[in-house]
Motif scaffolding. Structure first.
Motif, PDB file in Angstrom:
ATOM      1  N   GLY A 131      28.059  30.708  16.731  1.00 53.23           N
ATOM      2  CA  GLY A 131      27.708  32.099  16.498  1.00 53.23           C
ATOM      3  C   GLY A 131      28.374  32.729  15.297  1.00 53.23           C
ATOM      4  O   GLY A 131      28.498  33.937  15.219  1.00 53.23           O
ATOM      5  N   SER A 132      28.839  31.930  14.355  1.00 56.26           N
ATOM      6  CA  SER A 132      29.484  32.496  13.175  1.00 56.26           C
ATOM      7  C   SER A 132      28.442  33.145  12.277  1.00 56.26           C
ATOM      8  O   SER A 132      27.324  32.674  12.152  1.00 56.26           O
ATOM      9  CB  SER A 132      30.240  31.417  12.408  1.00 56.26           C
ATOM     10  OG  SER A 132      29.338  30.457  11.916  1.00 56.26           O
ATOM     11  N   ARG A 133      28.838  34.227  11.632  1.00 59.57           N
ATOM     12  CA  ARG A 133      27.920  34.962  10.777  1.00 59.57           C
ATOM     13  C   ARG A 133      27.909  34.337   9.391  1.00 59.57           C
ATOM     14  O   ARG A 133      28.954  34.126   8.788  1.00 59.57           O
ATOM     15  CB  ARG A 133      28.362  36.410  10.696  1.00 59.57           C
ATOM     16  CG  ARG A 133      27.353  37.286  10.044  1.00 59.57           C
ATOM     17  CD  ARG A 133      27.753  38.726  10.212  1.00 59.57           C
ATOM     18  NE  ARG A 133      26.671  39.573   9.782  1.00 59.57           N
ATOM     19  CZ  ARG A 133      26.667  40.857   9.912  1.00 59.57           C
ATOM     20  NH1 ARG A 133      27.680  41.463  10.460  1.00 59.57           N
ATOM     21  NH2 ARG A 133      25.645  41.578   9.495  1.00 59.57           N
ATOM     22  N   SER A 134      26.756  34.050   8.910  1.00 62.74           N
ATOM     23  CA  SER A 134      26.613  33.419   7.608  1.00 62.74           C
ATOM     24  C   SER A 134      26.174  34.472   6.595  1.00 62.74           C
ATOM     25  O   SER A 134      25.107  35.067   6.728  1.00 62.74           O
ATOM     26  CB  SER A 134      25.565  32.308   7.687  1.00 62.74           C
ATOM     27  OG  SER A 134      25.354  31.755   6.423  1.00 62.74           O
ATOM     28  N   TRP A 135      27.005  34.709   5.597  1.00 59.46           N
ATOM     29  CA  TRP A 135      26.676  35.681   4.567  1.00 59.46           C
ATOM     30  C   TRP A 135      25.850  35.015   3.476  1.00 59.46           C
ATOM     31  O   TRP A 135      26.118  33.875   3.098  1.00 59.46           O
ATOM     32  CB  TRP A 135      27.961  36.233   3.943  1.00 59.46           C
ATOM     33  CG  TRP A 135      28.757  37.038   4.911  1.00 59.46           C
ATOM     34  CD1 TRP A 135      29.794  36.595   5.656  1.00 59.46           C
ATOM     35  CD2 TRP A 135      28.562  38.407   5.256  1.00 59.46           C
ATOM     36  NE1 TRP A 135      30.270  37.602   6.450  1.00 59.46           N
ATOM     37  CE2 TRP A 135      29.536  38.730   6.222  1.00 59.46           C
ATOM     38  CE3 TRP A 135      27.662  39.380   4.849  1.00 59.46           C
ATOM     39  CZ2 TRP A 135      29.625  39.992   6.773  1.00 59.46           C
ATOM     40  CZ3 TRP A 135      27.762  40.636   5.408  1.00 59.46           C
ATOM     41  CH2 TRP A 135      28.726  40.933   6.355  1.00 59.46           C
ATOM     42  N   PRO A 136      24.851  35.724   2.950  1.00 57.91           N
ATOM     43  CA  PRO A 136      24.073  35.141   1.852  1.00 57.91           C
ATOM     44  C   PRO A 136      24.920  35.055   0.586  1.00 57.91           C
ATOM     45  O   PRO A 136      25.794  35.902   0.348  1.00 57.91           O
ATOM     46  CB  PRO A 136      22.909  36.126   1.673  1.00 57.91           C
ATOM     47  CG  PRO A 136      23.378  37.395   2.283  1.00 57.91           C
ATOM     48  CD  PRO A 136      24.363  37.039   3.345  1.00 57.91           C
ATOM     49  N   ARG A 137      24.671  34.043  -0.201  1.00 58.77           N
ATOM     50  CA  ARG A 137      25.425  33.880  -1.437  1.00 58.77           C
ATOM     51  C   ARG A 137      24.999  34.931  -2.453  1.00 58.77           C
ATOM     52  O   ARG A 137      23.814  35.204  -2.624  1.00 58.77           O
ATOM     53  CB  ARG A 137      25.167  32.495  -2.031  1.00 58.77           C
ATOM     54  CG  ARG A 137      25.744  31.383  -1.146  1.00 58.77           C
ATOM     55  CD  ARG A 137      25.646  30.061  -1.806  1.00 58.77           C
ATOM     56  NE  ARG A 137      26.489  30.078  -2.994  1.00 58.77           N
ATOM     57  CZ  ARG A 137      26.502  29.128  -3.899  1.00 58.77           C
ATOM     58  NH1 ARG A 137      25.710  28.102  -3.782  1.00 58.77           N
ATOM     59  NH2 ARG A 137      27.289  29.208  -4.948  1.00 58.77           N
ATOM     60  N   PRO A 138      25.966  35.551  -3.147  1.00 54.31           N
ATOM     61  CA  PRO A 138      25.594  36.572  -4.137  1.00 54.31           C
ATOM     62  C   PRO A 138      24.914  35.933  -5.347  1.00 54.31           C
ATOM     63  O   PRO A 138      25.189  34.787  -5.703  1.00 54.31           O
ATOM     64  CB  PRO A 138      26.936  37.190  -4.524  1.00 54.31           C
ATOM     65  CG  PRO A 138      27.959  36.172  -4.177  1.00 54.31           C
ATOM     66  CD  PRO A 138      27.403  35.401  -3.021  1.00 54.31           C
TER      67      PRO A 138
END
Length: 87
Positions: A54-61
């Motif tokens: 359930g870890s949140r994956s941030w989009p790459r900038p």
């Protein structure tokens, strides 16, 4: 999705390292259908995304966002010393 166990058993005369199994043709057809269904579900993305614990994956900038951040940091490094009076 329902998982069914196929009735394929190893032949008693075959060595244990052999990959031969005695299966009926109907079992092989069921196996092929289940495989096709599984592949269709995987290609569609399934019922939900697969995530690790359930870890949140941030989009790459994007590159432009990174350039803007570097520019803002460089500007701050120039403005801050310029705003301090000389002694």
């Amino acid at each position: 999705m329902q998982v069914q166990r196929l009735g394929c058993a190893r032949s008693s005369s075959a060595p244990t390292t052999s990959l031969r199994a005695s299966c009926r043709a109907g079992d092989l057809v069921k196996l092929a259908e289940a495989t096709q269904e599984l592949m269709a579900r995987v290609e569609r993305g399934g019922p939900g995304p697969i995530s690790a614990t359930g870890s949140r994956s941030w989009p790459r900038p994007t590159v432009s966002v990174l350039r803007g951040a570097v520019f803002a940091l460089a500007l701050a490094c120039l403005v801050l010393p310029a705003s301090v009076p000389r002694t």
